[in-house]
Design a protein around this motif. Sequence first.
Motif, mmCIF file in Angstrom:
data_model
loop_
_atom_site.group_PDB
_atom_site.id
_atom_site.type_symbol
_atom_site.label_atom_id
_atom_site.label_comp_id
_atom_site.label_asym_id
_atom_site.label_seq_id
_atom_site.Cartn_x
_atom_site.Cartn_y
_atom_site.Cartn_z
ATOM 1 N N VAL A 1 -3.546 4.397 -2.285
ATOM 2 C CA VAL A 1 -4.820 4.102 -1.352
ATOM 3 C C VAL A 1 -5.866 4.318 -2.322
ATOM 4 O O VAL A 1 -6.783 3.633 -2.116
ATOM 5 C CB VAL A 1 -4.690 4.864 -0.234
ATOM 6 C CG1 VAL A 1 -3.669 4.185 0.847
ATOM 7 C CG2 VAL A 1 -4.787 6.167 -0.205
ATOM 8 N N GLU A 2 -5.875 5.379 -3.237
ATOM 9 C CA GLU A 2 -7.000 5.804 -3.961
ATOM 10 C C GLU A 2 -7.709 4.838 -4.783
ATOM 11 O O GLU A 2 -8.739 4.809 -5.205
ATOM 12 C CB GLU A 2 -6.510 7.134 -4.737
ATOM 13 C CG GLU A 2 -6.568 8.435 -4.020
ATOM 14 C CD GLU A 2 -4.939 8.450 -3.332
ATOM 15 O OE1 GLU A 2 -4.721 9.606 -2.630
ATOM 16 O OE2 GLU A 2 -4.149 7.774 -3.750
ATOM 17 N N HIS A 3 -6.617 3.585 -5.288
ATOM 18 C CA HIS A 3 -6.990 2.837 -6.211
ATOM 19 C C HIS A 3 -7.670 1.710 -5.388
ATOM 20 O O HIS A 3 -8.289 0.666 -6.101
ATOM 21 C CB HIS A 3 -5.774 2.263 -6.933
ATOM 22 C CG HIS A 3 -5.228 3.211 -8.043
ATOM 23 N ND1 HIS A 3 -6.018 3.738 -9.040
ATOM 24 C CD2 HIS A 3 -4.529 4.284 -7.640
ATOM 25 C CE1 HIS A 3 -5.205 4.816 -9.654
ATOM 26 N NE2 HIS A 3 -4.292 4.965 -8.795
ATOM 27 N N PHE A 4 -7.650 1.380 -4.109
ATOM 28 C CA PHE A 4 -8.038 0.144 -3.595
ATOM 29 C C PHE A 4 -8.874 0.491 -2.383
ATOM 30 O O PHE A 4 -9.109 -0.373 -1.406
ATOM 31 C CB PHE A 4 -6.821 -0.675 -3.146
ATOM 32 C CG PHE A 4 -6.243 -0.904 -4.171
ATOM 33 C CD1 PHE A 4 -6.243 -1.831 -5.199
ATOM 34 C CD2 PHE A 4 -4.707 -0.136 -4.284
ATOM 35 C CE1 PHE A 4 -5.245 -2.118 -6.256
ATOM 36 C CE2 PHE A 4 -3.909 -0.378 -5.450
ATOM 37 C CZ PHE A 4 -4.172 -1.548 -6.338
ATOM 38 N N ILE B 1 0.998 -1.220 0.084
ATOM 39 C CA ILE B 1 -0.022 -0.067 0.005
ATOM 40 C C ILE B 1 1.065 1.277 0.094
ATOM 41 O O ILE B 1 2.028 1.178 0.292
ATOM 42 C CB ILE B 1 -1.223 0.172 1.268
ATOM 43 C CG1 ILE B 1 -2.091 0.993 1.140
ATOM 44 C CG2 ILE B 1 -0.267 0.337 2.595
ATOM 45 C CD1 ILE B 1 -3.068 0.732 0.318
ATOM 46 N N SER B 2 0.277 2.107 -0.233
ATOM 47 C CA SER B 2 1.343 3.646 -0.492
ATOM 48 C C SER B 2 0.202 4.497 -0.362
ATOM 49 O O SER B 2 -0.886 4.817 -0.530
ATOM 50 C CB SER B 2 1.775 3.651 -1.806
ATOM 51 O OG SER B 2 2.828 4.727 -1.766
ATOM 52 N N PHE C 1 2.604 -1.137 -11.357
ATOM 53 C CA PHE C 1 1.678 -1.211 -10.539
ATOM 54 C C PHE C 1 1.564 -0.099 -9.501
ATOM 55 O O PHE C 1 2.328 0.063 -8.820
ATOM 56 C CB PHE C 1 1.616 -2.567 -9.830
ATOM 57 C CG PHE C 1 0.240 -2.775 -9.163
ATOM 58 C CD1 PHE C 1 -0.714 -3.671 -9.784
ATOM 59 C CD2 PHE C 1 0.045 -2.544 -7.726
ATOM 60 C CE1 PHE C 1 -1.844 -4.057 -9.181
ATOM 61 C CE2 PHE C 1 -1.353 -2.874 -7.236
ATOM 62 C CZ PHE C 1 -2.037 -3.561 -7.897
ATOM 63 N N ASN C 2 0.506 0.658 -9.469
ATOM 64 C CA ASN C 2 0.244 1.809 -8.702
ATOM 65 C C ASN C 2 -0.352 1.330 -7.575
ATOM 66 O O ASN C 2 -1.523 1.174 -7.491
ATOM 67 C CB ASN C 2 -0.460 2.822 -9.389
ATOM 68 C CG ASN C 2 -0.497 4.004 -8.408
ATOM 69 O OD1 ASN C 2 -0.366 4.093 -7.289
ATOM 70 N ND2 ASN C 2 -1.154 5.257 -8.929
ATOM 71 N N ALA C 3 0.260 1.207 -6.200
ATOM 72 C CA ALA C 3 -0.299 0.637 -4.854
ATOM 73 C C ALA C 3 -0.919 2.143 -3.951
ATOM 74 O O ALA C 3 -1.067 1.600 -3.137
ATOM 75 C CB ALA C 3 0.790 -0.009 -4.270
ATOM 76 N N ILE D 1 6.259 -1.904 -8.435
ATOM 77 C CA ILE D 1 5.195 -1.649 -7.628
ATOM 78 C C ILE D 1 5.484 -0.496 -7.024
ATOM 79 O O ILE D 1 6.547 -0.147 -6.176
ATOM 80 C CB ILE D 1 5.018 -2.738 -6.586
ATOM 81 C CG1 ILE D 1 4.752 -3.962 -7.569
ATOM 82 C CG2 ILE D 1 3.808 -2.406 -5.881
ATOM 83 C CD1 ILE D 1 4.525 -5.294 -6.779
ATOM 84 N N HIS D 2 4.692 0.767 -7.032
ATOM 85 C CA HIS D 2 5.281 2.195 -6.462
ATOM 86 C C HIS D 2 4.029 2.840 -5.782
ATOM 87 O O HIS D 2 2.805 2.435 -6.271
ATOM 88 C CB HIS D 2 5.888 2.809 -8.010
ATOM 89 C CG HIS D 2 4.782 3.071 -8.830
ATOM 90 N ND1 HIS D 2 3.825 4.093 -8.765
ATOM 91 C CD2 HIS D 2 4.255 2.582 -9.821
ATOM 92 C CE1 HIS D 2 2.959 4.172 -9.982
ATOM 93 N NE2 HIS D 2 3.355 2.914 -10.662
ATOM 94 N N GLY D 3 4.169 3.939 -5.520
ATOM 95 C CA GLY D 3 3.154 4.912 -5.158
ATOM 96 C C GLY D 3 3.269 6.298 -5.921
ATOM 97 O O GLY D 3 3.750 6.585 -6.973
#
Length: 169
Positions: free
Chosen positions: A146-149, A7-8, A142-144, A127-129
């Motif tokens: 919080v807005e996406h999940f 998560i980021s 892969f954008n980790a 995998i980044h933020g």
Amino acid sequence: MNRVFVISDHHFGHQKIIDFESRPFASAEEMDDYMIRQWNAVVAKNDRVFHLGDFSFYNKEKTKAIVEQLNGQKFLILGNHDRGRSKTWWLDAGFDEVSEYPIVYESFYILSHEPLYMNKHMPYVNIHGHIHSQKYEGLHYFNACVEHFDYKPVAFEDIRNSLAAKEEQ
């Protein structure tokens, strides 16, 4: 079996992120409470979470109070808003491990705060933020954030499965 999550960019305590990213909260306190509940809804006590940076805008005492409420073993990769504080500061705030630099996970995934340059010939996945609601296209990112999940850490096996599904398209 213990699970691994990523998560980021929680930005705990950051009132302005609500407007910057159109987060659906009236206050930082409401946002913080929701994000803590979302984290604990998916992460068990013995799970491991890689946080890819920009965790908290609070002082050490308030940051520690949040970290203590979150399930799992917490590994922080420092983000641009975290780097003004020392590695020791973050360890004192309750993180189990802290890295100032990106790390390679399972010899294939590069975990970082900011997206790294990945050309089409590189076999790795970053995998980044950092870029919040934006997304980079392709199999290498892969954008980790919080807005996406819905502010929940995403299980590593779900990341792997989504990347495999992209590759089959």
